[in-house]
Enzyme design. Sequence first.
Site, mmCIF file in Angstrom:
data_model
loop_
_atom_site.group_PDB
_atom_site.id
_atom_site.type_symbol
_atom_site.label_atom_id
_atom_site.label_comp_id
_atom_site.label_asym_id
_atom_site.label_seq_id
_atom_site.Cartn_x
_atom_site.Cartn_y
_atom_site.Cartn_z
ATOM 1 N NE ARG A 37 -3.647 2.397 2.384
ATOM 2 C CZ ARG A 37 -4.318 2.900 3.412
ATOM 3 N NH1 ARG A 37 -4.185 2.351 4.615
ATOM 4 N NH2 ARG A 37 -5.099 3.955 3.253
ATOM 5 C CG HIS A 38 -0.842 4.774 -1.410
ATOM 6 N ND1 HIS A 38 -1.086 5.812 -0.533
ATOM 7 C CD2 HIS A 38 -2.056 4.225 -1.678
ATOM 8 C CE1 HIS A 38 -2.377 5.894 -0.285
ATOM 9 N NE2 HIS A 38 -2.989 4.943 -0.969
ATOM 10 N N GLY A 39 2.257 5.170 0.508
ATOM 11 C CA GLY A 39 2.477 5.937 1.726
ATOM 12 C C GLY A 39 1.460 7.050 1.918
ATOM 13 C CD GLN A 40 0.630 11.049 6.593
ATOM 14 O OE1 GLN A 40 1.566 11.847 6.507
ATOM 15 N NE2 GLN A 40 0.057 10.733 7.750
ATOM 16 C CB THR A 41 -1.827 11.300 0.141
ATOM 17 O OG1 THR A 41 -3.125 11.032 0.706
ATOM 18 C CG2 THR A 41 -1.376 10.114 -0.701
ATOM 19 C CD GLU A 42 -0.199 17.354 2.806
ATOM 20 O OE1 GLU A 42 -0.987 17.543 3.765
ATOM 21 O OE2 GLU A 42 1.029 17.560 2.888
ATOM 22 C CB ALA A 43 -6.398 12.966 0.898
ATOM 23 C CG ASN A 44 -3.883 8.707 2.820
ATOM 24 O OD1 ASN A 44 -2.954 8.485 2.052
ATOM 25 N ND2 ASN A 44 -5.114 8.229 2.601
ATOM 26 N NE ARG A 77 -3.968 6.967 -3.289
ATOM 27 C CZ ARG A 77 -4.982 7.305 -4.070
ATOM 28 N NH1 ARG A 77 -4.856 8.316 -4.914
ATOM 29 N NH2 ARG A 77 -6.136 6.642 -4.003
ATOM 30 C CD GLU A 99 -9.222 2.129 -1.349
ATOM 31 O OE1 GLU A 99 -10.050 1.215 -1.573
ATOM 32 O OE2 GLU A 99 -8.365 2.091 -0.448
#
Length: 214
Positions: free
Chosen positions: A14-21, A64, A89
Amino acid sequence: MTARSRHTSIWLVRHGQTEANRHRRYLGRGDSPLTDYGRRQHAALARRLRALPFTRVIVSPTERTRALAAAILDGRSPIPVLEDPRWREIDHGRWEGLTYREVMQRFPAEAQARWAAGIDGRPAEGESLADVANRLAPAWDEVLTQYPGERILIVTHATPIQLVICWCCGQPIAEHWRWRVDLGSITALDTYGTTIIVRTVNAVPRLVGAGESV
């Protein structure tokens, strides 16, 4: 000629943290920039997976996930990379970009109807869990049947990974929420014909520190 393994090794990341996350906003079909923390997560995943000689890569077509695939493949000899939208997703429709609180303020009746409908509930213009399972199932079947003996990297999102784990463990997809899949995590499976062995679920590598090389 390299001898083919008698089992298929599948690594789902799974990808890393984004601003939305970071701000707990619904993020599905859209994109959001990686945070500094997310970039560190990608570096840690690249370091953890560096020694694995992947033969094939499947990537959900978002920025991402592309960024994570590029980090993992950096410095390697070229291998086949397939962007497959079936590994996206869940589509949050008009909830995209909103927080849970904002959804409950703007669309309270729609939210209640969605949760009451179980795996068939969906936001307006979005997908249900059953919709995601229906589009993902053929893609998962292809991984199991078309690439025997390979080591496959799949760069994707939480919901697809949770669904795969449910299928592997014989659980109904309504139980997908029982499987925690963190940002920047690894889930690994080995398949021997129709037998699937779960190697690890939700393993999160140690972060690469600031200024530390991958």
